[in-house]
Every structure is written in C-alpha cells, then in structure tokens.
Design a protein around this motif. Structure first.
Motif, PDB file in Angstrom:
ATOM      1  N   MET A   5       0.842  -1.165   0.000  1.00 43.60           N
ATOM      2  CA  MET A   5       0.000   0.000   0.000  1.00 43.60           C
ATOM      3  C   MET A   5       0.902   1.247   0.000  1.00 43.60           C
ATOM      4  SD  MET A   5      -3.149   1.093   2.524  1.00 43.60           S
ATOM      5  CE  MET A   5      -2.908  -0.326   3.480  1.00 43.60           C
ATOM      6  N   LYS A   6       0.587   2.205  -0.873  1.00 45.24           N
ATOM      7  CA  LYS A   6       1.361   3.435  -0.955  1.00 45.24           C
ATOM      8  C   LYS A   6       1.130   4.298   0.281  1.00 45.24           C
ATOM      9  CE  LYS A   6       1.428   3.738  -5.952  1.00 45.24           C
ATOM     10  NZ  LYS A   6       0.979   4.491  -7.131  1.00 45.24           N
ATOM     11  N   LEU A   7       2.129   5.127   0.583  1.00 44.81           N
ATOM     12  CA  LEU A   7       2.071   6.008   1.739  1.00 44.81           C
ATOM     13  C   LEU A   7       2.122   7.467   1.304  1.00 44.81           C
ATOM     14  CD1 LEU A   7       4.486   4.044   4.087  1.00 44.81           C
ATOM     15  CD2 LEU A   7       1.985   4.128   4.197  1.00 44.81           C
ATOM     16  N   ASP A  55      -7.658   3.304  14.073  1.00 41.02           N
ATOM     17  CA  ASP A  55      -6.361   3.973  13.922  1.00 41.02           C
ATOM     18  C   ASP A  55      -6.211   5.253  14.727  1.00 41.02           C
ATOM     19  OD1 ASP A  55      -5.510   2.061  12.070  1.00 41.02           O
ATOM     20  OD2 ASP A  55      -6.243   3.213  10.368  1.00 41.02           O
ATOM     21  N   VAL A  56      -7.292   5.914  15.029  1.00 41.29           N
ATOM     22  CA  VAL A  56      -7.185   7.242  15.649  1.00 41.29           C
ATOM     23  C   VAL A  56      -8.409   7.523  16.531  1.00 41.29           C
ATOM     24  CG1 VAL A  56      -8.226   8.428  13.656  1.00 41.29           C
ATOM     25  CG2 VAL A  56      -6.686   9.683  15.131  1.00 41.29           C
ATOM     26  N   THR A  57      -8.161   8.225  17.620  1.00 43.80           N
ATOM     27  CA  THR A  57      -9.232   8.716  18.483  1.00 43.80           C
ATOM     28  C   THR A  57      -9.229  10.237  18.373  1.00 43.80           C
ATOM     29  OG1 THR A  57      -8.918   6.865  20.000  1.00 43.80           O
ATOM     30  CG2 THR A  57     -10.144   8.761  20.841  1.00 43.80           C
ATOM     31  N   PHE A  58     -10.406  10.820  18.240  1.00 46.25           N
ATOM     32  CA  PHE A  58     -10.530  12.263  18.029  1.00 46.25           C
ATOM     33  C   PHE A  58     -10.949  12.967  19.318  1.00 46.25           C
ATOM     34  CE2 PHE A  58     -11.322  10.220  13.936  1.00 46.25           C
ATOM     35  CZ  PHE A  58     -10.408  10.893  13.139  1.00 46.25           C
ATOM     36  N   TYR A  59     -10.275  14.082  19.595  1.00 48.49           N
ATOM     37  CA  TYR A  59     -10.556  14.879  20.785  1.00 48.49           C
ATOM     38  C   TYR A  59     -10.879  16.306  20.372  1.00 48.49           C
ATOM     39  CZ  TYR A  59      -8.687  10.916  23.284  1.00 48.49           C
ATOM     40  OH  TYR A  59      -8.485   9.654  23.771  1.00 48.49           O
ATOM     41  N   TYR A 108      -5.431   3.543   7.929  1.00 46.61           N
ATOM     42  CA  TYR A 108      -5.738   4.849   7.338  1.00 46.61           C
ATOM     43  C   TYR A 108      -4.641   5.850   7.684  1.00 46.61           C
ATOM     44  CZ  TYR A 108     -10.428   3.113   6.391  1.00 46.61           C
ATOM     45  OH  TYR A 108     -11.481   2.381   5.910  1.00 46.61           O
ATOM     46  N   ILE A 109      -4.260   5.839   8.946  1.00 49.08           N
ATOM     47  CA  ILE A 109      -3.237   6.752   9.442  1.00 49.08           C
ATOM     48  C   ILE A 109      -2.425   6.014  10.499  1.00 49.08           C
ATOM     49  CG2 ILE A 109      -4.800   7.755  11.171  1.00 49.08           C
ATOM     50  CD1 ILE A 109      -3.420  10.499  10.692  1.00 49.08           C
ATOM     51  N   ALA A 110      -1.110   6.228  10.492  1.00 49.09           N
ATOM     52  CA  ALA A 110      -0.257   5.533  11.459  1.00 49.09           C
ATOM     53  C   ALA A 110       0.921   6.415  11.834  1.00 49.09           C
ATOM     54  CB  ALA A 110       0.243   4.209  10.883  1.00 49.09           C
ATOM     55  N   ARG A 111       1.412   6.170  13.030  1.00 47.39           N
ATOM     56  CA  ARG A 111       2.601   6.844  13.544  1.00 47.39           C
ATOM     57  C   ARG A 111       3.760   5.852  13.463  1.00 47.39           C
ATOM     58  NH1 ARG A 111       2.924  11.404  15.606  1.00 47.39           N
ATOM     59  NH2 ARG A 111       0.755  11.714  16.069  1.00 47.39           N
ATOM     60  N   ASP A 112       4.944   6.367  13.228  1.00 46.77           N
ATOM     61  CA  ASP A 112       6.104   5.483  13.148  1.00 46.77           C
ATOM     62  C   ASP A 112       6.339   4.804  14.495  1.00 46.77           C
ATOM     63  OD1 ASP A 112       8.532   4.666  11.429  1.00 46.77           O
ATOM     64  OD2 ASP A 112       9.405   5.248  13.360  1.00 46.77           O
ATOM     65  N   GLU A 152      -3.204   4.740   1.229  1.00 46.24           N
ATOM     66  CA  GLU A 152      -4.140   4.775   0.101  1.00 46.24           C
ATOM     67  C   GLU A 152      -5.589   4.725   0.582  1.00 46.24           C
ATOM     68  OE1 GLU A 152      -3.172   2.606  -3.712  1.00 46.24           O
ATOM     69  OE2 GLU A 152      -1.665   1.748  -2.359  1.00 46.24           O
ATOM     70  N   LEU A 153      -5.841   4.013   1.658  1.00 49.79           N
ATOM     71  CA  LEU A 153      -7.207   3.964   2.205  1.00 49.79           C
ATOM     72  C   LEU A 153      -7.673   5.373   2.600  1.00 49.79           C
ATOM     73  CD1 LEU A 153      -6.885   0.800   4.480  1.00 49.79           C
ATOM     74  CD2 LEU A 153      -8.029   0.963   2.245  1.00 49.79           C
ATOM     75  N   PHE A 154      -6.763   6.147   3.205  1.00 47.54           N
ATOM     76  CA  PHE A 154      -7.074   7.532   3.582  1.00 47.54           C
ATOM     77  C   PHE A 154      -7.311   8.362   2.317  1.00 47.54           C
ATOM     78  CE2 PHE A 154      -6.122  11.858   4.898  1.00 47.54           C
ATOM     79  CZ  PHE A 154      -6.675  11.943   6.163  1.00 47.54           C
TER      80      PHE A 154
END
Length: 183
Positions: free
Chosen positions: A1-3, A87-91, A149-153, A164-166
C-alpha cells in the motif's frame, strides 16, 4: 500500500494552529508519547496564526499544528470518524473560541521510516556519550504491507503518514485535504 504525507493546504506564512504554553507539554505527552494527562478531559483551546483567516478555517478539513498532531474538521470526523476509529481517536479542539476541530491521537504504529538512510543529528557530547541521535531528515518507506488509514512510526513518535485507504476517503467524501505521495 502506498504512503502519503499530509501537506499544508494553505501555502502561506503564519498558517499553523498553536496551543497555549500551559497546555503544550500535556498535548505533546498525550498525543505523541502516549502518556496519560488531564488535557483531554475538556475541549482543548487553540489559536490560529494570522494566515488562517475565518474563511479558510470554515472550509478546511485538515490543519497543520506547531507540533505534529493531525487536526481534522468536524465535517471530517462526522463522516469518517467511525471508519477510522481503529487507527485514531478524536478529541475536540476549539480554534479561536469559534471553530470546532478535532486533534487526532494516532493509535496505529508501524515502521514508516527507513532508519538506515535517514539523517540524524548527533547530540552526544563529552558528558553524555549515550545520547540518542535525533531524526533530522526522515526518509519514508514508499509503501507498506500494513493496512491502516493513518499511522505513527513505531520508533519516531513525531512522524506519521496516511495510506491509500485515507486517500480513497478524501476522494469519496471530497474532503479539502491535500496529500503528497512519499518516495
């Protein structure tokens, strides 16, 4: 998957979101270092630099902060917040006491950086020969077998990318978000 990396939507000086100094340490600790703080028990106040006009703040789906924490619009979170919840929690974040956005705490971690060819600052000195070098110029991997969708190193907490999903979500929902493929 492309980044991909999120790009500034606005090519202007003074177009970042910043936080009051009294919150900055807690924001960094919670969103980047995965430490518990009380910062998320309330709506986080933030300010826009002068380059982010009222018109721009009303129409953007992602903003850049002075620290590497993604900021997404209420529109974005309403449409895809549930889809991205693994992948993420929104605040909630209130910009200029007027515009509701959301800071994203990225939960997914994987290797995004080629550590062997990235550049680092050597901060060791005679007193501290064991100091870890600081990443100065990351070289990102161009793709991954991971699905997110989104990731941290996994090693460099201040670096994150989207996939690509994002990108597909941006296209499907016509979000006002700009991305650039990494290579």
């Amino acid at each position: 998957m492309k980044l991909y990396e999120l790009c500034p939507q606005i090519e202007k000086n003074e177009s970042y979101i910043y936080f009051d100094k009294k919150y900055l340490s807690d924001i960094f600790d919670f969103f980047l270092m995965d430490m518990d703080t009380n910062i998320v028990k309330k709506e986080i106040p933030a300010l826009a630099q002068p380059g982010l006009t009222d018109n721009l703040l009303s129409n953007q789906d992602a903003l850049d902060a002075i620290i590497n924490v993604p900021i997404f619009s209420e529109n974005f979170v309403k449409k895809v917040g549930t889809i991205m919840s693994k992948d993420v929690t929104f605040y909630p974040c209130l910009i200029n006491s007027k515009y509701r956005y959301y800071l994203g705490k990225i939960k997914t971690k994987c290797q995004l950086i080629d550590y062997d060819i990235s550049e680092y600052w050597d901060i060791s000195d005679d007193d501290d020969r064991d100091a870890e070098p600081i990443l100065s110029s990351p070289v990102y991997l161009s793709n991954t077998s991971e699905s997110f969708y989104i990731a941290r190193d996994i090693k460099e907490d201040t670096e994150f990318l989207v996939s690509e999903l994002f990108k597909d979500l941006i296209i499907k929902h016509k979000f006002n978000i700009k991305i650039r493929e990494v290579s």
